[in-house]
Design an enzyme around this catalytic site. Structure first.
Site, short mmCIF file in Angstrom:
data_model
loop_
_atom_site.label_atom_id
_atom_site.label_comp_id
_atom_site.label_asym_id
_atom_site.label_seq_id
_atom_site.Cartn_x
_atom_site.Cartn_y
_atom_site.Cartn_z
N THR A 139 -4.60 -5.48 13.02
CA THR A 139 -3.99 -6.64 12.37
C THR A 139 -2.53 -6.32 12.06
O THR A 139 -2.23 -5.20 11.64
CB THR A 139 -4.75 -6.96 11.06
N TYR B 107 -6.61 8.99 15.11
CA TYR B 107 -5.39 8.44 14.50
C TYR B 107 -5.41 8.61 12.98
O TYR B 107 -4.48 9.14 12.37
CB TYR B 107 -5.25 6.95 14.86
N CYS C 286 18.96 -0.04 17.07
CA CYS C 286 18.01 1.08 16.97
C CYS C 286 18.73 2.39 16.65
O CYS C 286 19.73 2.73 17.29
CB CYS C 286 17.25 1.21 18.28
N ASP D 267 -0.48 5.78 16.81
CA ASP D 267 -0.99 4.42 17.04
C ASP D 267 -0.17 3.80 18.18
O ASP D 267 0.65 4.47 18.81
CB ASP D 267 -0.91 3.59 15.75
N CYS E 150 11.52 -1.43 17.80
CA CYS E 150 11.13 -1.15 19.19
C CYS E 150 9.83 -1.90 19.49
O CYS E 150 8.79 -1.32 19.74
CB CYS E 150 10.96 0.35 19.38
N TRP F 124 0.82 -1.22 0.00
CA TRP F 124 0.00 0.00 0.00
C TRP F 124 0.85 1.26 0.00
O TRP F 124 0.33 2.36 -0.03
CB TRP F 124 -0.92 0.02 1.22
N ARG F 125 2.16 1.10 0.07
CA ARG F 125 3.00 2.30 0.16
C ARG F 125 3.25 2.89 -1.21
O ARG F 125 3.47 2.16 -2.18
CB ARG F 125 4.33 1.96 0.83
N GLU G 297 -5.16 1.23 6.14
CA GLU G 297 -5.23 1.66 7.53
C GLU G 297 -6.38 0.98 8.27
O GLU G 297 -6.26 0.64 9.44
CB GLU G 297 -5.35 3.18 7.63
S1 SF4 Z 1 16.73 2.21 22.01
FE1 SF4 Z 1 15.23 2.13 20.37
S2 SF4 Z 1 14.48 0.01 20.44
FE2 SF4 Z 1 15.47 0.42 22.41
S3 SF4 Z 1 13.81 1.11 23.72
FE3 SF4 Z 1 14.78 2.93 22.84
S4 SF4 Z 1 13.54 3.42 21.04
FE4 SF4 Z 1 13.08 1.31 21.61
#
Ligand code: SF4
Length: 384
Positions: free
Chosen positions: A75, A152, A234, A170, A224, A48-49, A69
């Site tokens: 889901t 949202y 991250c 979200d 995350c 969908w992007r 969306e």
């Molecule tokens: S470092 Fe990144 S993955 Fe780890 S808790 Fe923080 S935002 Fe989330």
């Protein structure tokens, strides 16, 4: 990239409101740029992007975004992809969706639950076609009146469609922000969601609001994650207060568990030469979908002959907000008893406000029916 301008005092006061201090993230507010750079390199090519980051202009892209969306509301991305493709093949635009019978739309939704999304999407398509000439309205003030468009989706569309600096908050966005600033929550608390939204308004890059929203949600979905955040991978690890705390999963605190009442119901196989009896209602749980007839224990006791249906076992089903134990009952062996029991059942169903219809066994496969009654169907099949 142009440096994003942040209002530090807003951010600090928003953070203080939670009883936590913003530390590094506050002093070095470069995380939106870091996030966007990461997204540029890691963006998943989902069906969908649209390519690029310009606001959506083609109505076909707006339609695809809205459909995706609605699917993604409850889901996961991987599960939604197949549904999205099949849905778009059959309903490629607002017109086709608006023209389709509701039963067909519900049938395409079978298996992913939360059918109210499908009925809202269908009535949204009808509203877009009947009141807006087949084009999603571009004035956000009119969105309040559109079926299924909540805060949202309003934020997401304002950013993607109109290029406005509006956040789309979200569960993924909430989690990333809560961890970045070590906000406890609790998650899903309206005050907490509002605080996240207010904070993001101060950070959202005005030149790329839609991409920023997508990037934040993508990070929450892929890195995350709720139970196992992959902090060493991250892009925001240097600025993340939750990572520094050593317990990132403490943030945000889960919403208090809601009690899930247990409901026991009797479900009946009612079979005649006309076919198999199914029922549905316009409102309530699993509205507009076809069910095998079922009654609460109290109603069943009120119809004395219903007790003549023979008990063959149970089916259990957990919804997010309640648990069902369904006692399965099939017609009694004696044809005289069977006729009386059936009459009692049909009378009680009418008193309970159910619409009834007879279906041939071979038609059941095409009937929009929730998963719980597909389980019942399997158990009843040897008896018809
Ligand atoms: S470092 Fe990144 S993955 Fe780890 S808790 Fe923080 S935002 Fe989330």
């Amino acid at each position: 990239m142009k440096k994003t301008k942040h209002r530090h005092s807003d951010v600090q006061s928003a953070a203080r409101g939670s009883g936590n201090d913003v530390r590094e993230g506050d002093k070095t507010p470069s995380w939106p740029e870091t996030l966007l750079a990461w997204y540029g390199a890691h963006r998943r090519p989902l069906p969908w992007r649209t390519p690029g980051s310009a606001p959506l202009s083609e109505e076909a892209d707006v339609y695809r975004t809205v459909v995706s969306e609605f699917l993604l509301m409850r889901t996961r991305v991987r599960a939604a992809e197949g549904y999205f493709r099949r849905f778009l093949e059959r309903f490629p635009n607002w017109d086709e969706l608006a023209r389709a019978p509701e039963e067909e739309v519900l049938r395409f939704w079978q298996g992913i639950g939360f059918y109210r999304r499908a009925t809202y999407l269908h009535s949204l398509a009808r509203t877009v076609v009947e009141r807006h000439g087949g084009k999603f309205p571009r004035d956000p003030r009119s969105w309040n009146e559109l079926p299924g468009i909540g805060p949202y989706l309003s934020g997401l569309l304002a950013a993607k469609l109109l290029g406005l600096p509006e956040p789309a908050v979200d569960g993924n966005a909430q989690r990333v922000v809560a961890r970045l600033f070590a906000w406890e929550g609790p998650k899903d608390d309206p005050g907490f969601v509002r605080r996240v939204r207010d904070l993001l308004r101060t950070y959202i890059p005005p030149e790329l609001p839609g991409t920023f929203n997508e990037a934040l949600m993508e990070l929450g979905e892929t890195v995350c994650t709720p139970r196992s955040p992959r902090c060493p991978e991250c892009p925001l690890q240097d600025e993340c207060a939750a990572r520094r705390s050593g317990e990132p999963t403490r943030y945000p605190r889960p919403a208090s568990p809601r009690p899930r009442p247990l409901e026991e119901r009797d479900v009946y196989l009612c079979r005649t030469e006309a076919g198999i009896l199914l029922v549905r209602r316009d409102t309530g749980l699993l509205a507009r979908l076809w069910h095998f007839p079922h009654l609460s224990s109290a109603s069943a006791e009120a119809g004395s002959c219903c007790a003549d249906f023979a008990f063959i076992g149970t089916v259990e089903h957990a919804f997010t907000h309640r648990l069902w134990i369904l006692r399965l009952r099939v017609p009694p062996a004696s044809s005289a008893t069977c006729g009386r029991a059936r009459e009692d059942l049909v009378r009680l169903l009418a008193e309970d406000g159910w619409e009834t219809r007879w279906f041939l066994p071979e038609e059941l496969v095409r009937v929009p029916m929730p998963r719980v009654f597909r389980k019942v169907e399997e158990r009843f099949a040897p008896f018809w």
